[in-house]
Design a protein around this motif. Structure first.
Motif, short mmCIF file in Angstrom:
data_model
loop_
_atom_site.label_atom_id
_atom_site.label_comp_id
_atom_site.label_asym_id
_atom_site.label_seq_id
_atom_site.Cartn_x
_atom_site.Cartn_y
_atom_site.Cartn_z
N LYS A 58 0.81 -1.21 0.00
CA LYS A 58 0.00 0.00 0.00
C LYS A 58 0.85 1.27 0.00
CE LYS A 58 -3.76 -2.30 2.50
NZ LYS A 58 -4.60 -2.29 3.71
N ASN A 59 2.16 1.13 0.20
CA ASN A 59 3.00 2.32 0.25
C ASN A 59 4.38 1.99 -0.32
OD1 ASN A 59 4.50 1.03 2.40
ND2 ASN A 59 2.79 1.62 3.76
N LYS A 60 5.26 3.00 -0.33
CA LYS A 60 6.58 2.82 -0.93
C LYS A 60 7.46 1.88 -0.11
CE LYS A 60 6.72 7.15 -3.48
NZ LYS A 60 7.42 8.44 -3.71
N THR A 61 7.23 1.82 1.20
CA THR A 61 8.00 0.88 2.02
C THR A 61 7.67 -0.55 1.64
OG1 THR A 61 8.03 2.46 3.85
CG2 THR A 61 8.51 0.15 4.37
N ASP A 62 6.38 -0.83 1.44
CA ASP A 62 5.98 -2.16 0.99
C ASP A 62 6.55 -2.47 -0.39
OD1 ASP A 62 4.56 -2.48 3.31
OD2 ASP A 62 2.65 -1.83 2.43
N LEU A 63 6.56 -1.43 -1.26
CA LEU A 63 7.10 -1.63 -2.61
C LEU A 63 8.59 -1.92 -2.56
CD1 LEU A 63 6.35 -1.64 -5.60
CD2 LEU A 63 6.86 0.82 -5.67
N TYR A 64 9.28 -1.23 -1.64
CA TYR A 64 10.73 -1.49 -1.47
C TYR A 64 10.97 -2.95 -1.07
CZ TYR A 64 15.49 -1.03 0.36
OH TYR A 64 16.82 -1.20 0.60
N GLU A 65 10.19 -3.45 -0.11
CA GLU A 65 10.35 -4.84 0.33
C GLU A 65 10.00 -5.81 -0.80
OE1 GLU A 65 11.69 -5.77 3.12
OE2 GLU A 65 11.94 -3.64 3.67
N PHE A 66 9.02 -5.44 -1.64
CA PHE A 66 8.66 -6.30 -2.79
C PHE A 66 9.83 -6.43 -3.76
CE2 PHE A 66 7.32 -6.03 -7.28
CZ PHE A 66 6.80 -7.31 -7.42
N TYR A 67 10.45 -5.29 -4.08
CA TYR A 67 11.58 -5.34 -5.02
C TYR A 67 12.80 -6.03 -4.40
CZ TYR A 67 9.51 -2.68 -8.81
OH TYR A 67 8.73 -2.29 -9.86
N LEU A 68 12.93 -5.97 -3.08
CA LEU A 68 14.02 -6.69 -2.44
C LEU A 68 13.83 -8.20 -2.59
CD1 LEU A 68 16.59 -6.63 -0.76
CD2 LEU A 68 15.15 -6.51 1.32
N LYS A 69 12.59 -8.67 -2.42
CA LYS A 69 12.30 -10.10 -2.63
C LYS A 69 12.52 -10.48 -4.09
CE LYS A 69 8.87 -10.38 1.11
NZ LYS A 69 7.44 -10.58 1.43
N LEU A 70 12.10 -9.59 -4.98
CA LEU A 70 12.28 -9.85 -6.41
C LEU A 70 13.76 -9.92 -6.77
CD1 LEU A 70 10.30 -10.25 -8.77
CD2 LEU A 70 10.64 -7.84 -9.35
#
Length: 589
Positions: A58-70
């Motif tokens: 829902k936010n940029k912090t979540d998006l950061y964690e998503f790209y880290l997993k990717l």
């Protein structure tokens, strides 16, 4: 003496443990795993697919964690996707104004660049990491990345001058990481052993590796890492059987985890080629090539391209040898049969015998024609492959240019200038490979065609219009690629420096470029301008200018001499010597 005996006992014990399963059995297991490699890759792609479609941030912090997993999924699987994920991490960390995440993202980006052999970019990226924002484990990872980079540069240089210096520098960073790693950890034992190997202390290295190699809690990636490195010790002890087993184990772990950024299967193929096992060497080198292409490992593709033709040629030689044996056996049987007919029917079968002999001759002529046709096809295929290699190198370099261009959008000032300088250097090499694959001569390039196009590109890139005039005096010389690449980079640096710093007035600015062959197999390349010249205290040996250092280093690489004068304008002169076989006048003369 006591330490040496302990090391020998450890090596002997490990060899005996691995002898429980023969090298042939390990090779068979590896071949079965290669057949299943698509299955493991599909599982990897399924995880990535689920990661994409399961994102609910829902936010940029979540998006950061998503790209880290990717990034974790792509880091050993595909360079382009890993680079994209790391770049996104870096971009989001700035948007979050989080210096901790920014430094961490730079390290991830550096790892991807290092895996693809982009050493200068790695050092540039790591130089911007702020250690004060890293925790202890991340600092250790930073030092390990620096050490790996310098070790790889040493291997790439492979000389007696610079390689030892790079190894020493890498050792210092290893020491810094060991001061931070827990003594009982995998990393501490592995990198302690790696440092000893690079120092030539195989016995000490064996003690460190033995502590961790049989640890059942190791991850597949750690298994691949330690076994492939441990194999180096047995290489110097001339123990090919144990090397094969270790490299097979490493390659199997890489396949099971869909690790495409690997070296074990390439080293195994090279070893088997030297041992004469061409069939397995060919199979494994093909697998290594597929992995390198899928990942985008540019440096590894260069190594593969130097080995694959040797293995293919040897395989073809074996096939041809078997064909000749079959022909010989067929001829022997045929003649034996004809002799029996001749003895049984001396008079009655005389005419039939003559016809049979005529058929044999016709078959031999047909076989000879087929072989000649096959030879011509192979020569045409070879030329096509060489052109394709230059074409792909050119495309890859343009891909790098595109990546640099996309990255430059987010940069300013010195960082933007550094990216643009890199673009100019990469373009000089891409232009050369473009000329090669467009030319009939794939081993040499006409400098009177290549250099003017490079100069025209730089003129357009800096938008100098009529402010600076270029005067070209370039003889139509053809030089091999090994000389043309560094000369193109030197000319790029010299002209870039002149455009940026030489001229303060708006007009009457001249840059003169000349290249000519001298006596005694020498060639001279001169770049001069009528600008402001160099400062009075300028010293080429102590200058901090990256461009001057790069030109001087490239000149040394080709065995030439580098001089720079700056009293009335600036004049750079490169003198180098080559064999007559590498230098000849163009047919245009």
């Amino acid at each position: 003496m006591k330490f040496y005996l302990v090391s020998v006992l450890l090596l002997t014990f490990y060899s005996q443990v691995y002898s429980q399963k023969t090298s042939s059995e390990w090779l068979d297991t590896l071949k079965r795993k290669i057949i299943l490699s698509e299955k493991y890759d599909d599982e990897k792609l399924t995880r990535i697919y689920e990661l994409y479609h399961g994102y609910t941030g829902k936010n940029k912090t979540d998006l950061y964690e998503f790209y880290l997993k990717l990034y974790d999924e792509y880091s050993f699987f595909n360079f382009d996707s890993a680079f994209m994920s790391a770049s996104k991490l870096h971009e989001l960390s700035y948007e979050l104004n989080d210096p901790v995440r920014t430094s961490f993202a730079k390290m991830k980006l550096s790892f991807v660049l290092l895996s693809s052999g982009m050493f200068k970019e790695v050092l540039d990226s790591l130089s911007r990491v702020k250690l004060e924002y890293l925790n202890v484990a991340q600092k250790a990872e930073y030092y390990i990345l620096m050490a790996r980079c310098y070790y790889d540069i040493a291997d790439y240089s492979n000389d007696n001058v610079f390689s030892p210096r790079y190894n020493i520098e890498a050792g210092r960073y290893i020491d810094s990481s060991l001061n931070l790693l827990p003594v009982n950890s995998f990393g501490y034992s592995y990198y302690s052993g790696l440092k000893e190997i690079r120092l030539g202390n195989d016995d000490k290295a064996a003690v460190h590796f033995k502590k961790i190699i049989d640890n059942p809690s190791l991850s597949p990636h750690e298994i691949a890492l330690v076994t492939s490195t441990y194999a180096d010790i047995f290489t110097r002890k001339d123990n090919p059987d144990t090397i094969i087993k270790l490299l097979c184990k490493a390659a199997i772990a890489d396949i099971e985890t869909s690790t495409k950024e690997n070296s074990a299967i390439f080293n195994l193929a090279t070893l088997l080629y030297k041992l004469g096992d061409i069939e397995n060497a060919s199979l494994f080198i093909q697998k290594a090539s597929v992995d390198a292409q899928l990942y985008g490992a540019r440096q590894r593709m260069v190594k593969l391209n130097s080995v694959m033709p040797l293995i293919d040629a040897e395989k073809l030689s074996i096939v041809e040898s078997n064909k000749k044996k079959i022909v010989i056996y067929a001829v022997i049987i045929t003649f034996s049969f004809l002799i029996l007919i001749f003895l049984a029917f001396i008079i009655i079968k005389q005419v039939k015998k003559l016809k049979a002999q005529q058929q044999v001759i016709s078959k031999k002529n047909k076989s000879l024609q087929d072989l000649l046709s096959e030879k011509e096809n192979l020569l045409e295929e070879k030329e096509w492959l060489r052109k394709e290699i230059h074409h792909r190198v050119k495309n890859n370099l343009h891909t790098v240019l595109s990546l640099l261009e996309s990255q430059s959008v987010f940069l300013k000032d010195e960082a933007l200038a550094a990216i643009q300088d890199c673009q100019h250097r990469v373009h000089s090499m891409a232009l050369l490979h473009q000329k090669l694959y467009q030319s009939e001569n794939l081993s040499a390039i006409n400098m009177s065609v290549y250099l003017p196009e490079l100069i025209n590109y730089l003129s357009e890139s800096f938008n100098i219009k009529e402010r600076i005039r270029f005067h070209l005096q370039i003889e139509p010389l053809e030089l091999e690629v090994s000389l043309a690449v560094p000369l193109g980079l030197i000319l790029n640096e010299a002209i870039t420096n002149a455009i940026k710093y030489a001229f303060k007035r708006p007009d009457n600015n001249d840059i003169t470029i000349s290249m000519s062959s001298l006596s005694n197999k020498n060639v001279s390349l001169t770049v001069s301008d009528n600008g402001i010249g160099l400062p009075e205290d300028f010293d080429v040996e102590t200058t901090s200018s990256l461009g001057i250092k790069l030109m001087k280093g490239l000149t040394e690489d080709i065995g030439g001499s580098f001089t720079i004068e700056g009293k009335a304008g600036c004049k750079i002169t490169i003198l180098f010597s080559i064999d007559n076989s590498l230098l000849h006048k163009s047919k245009m003369l």
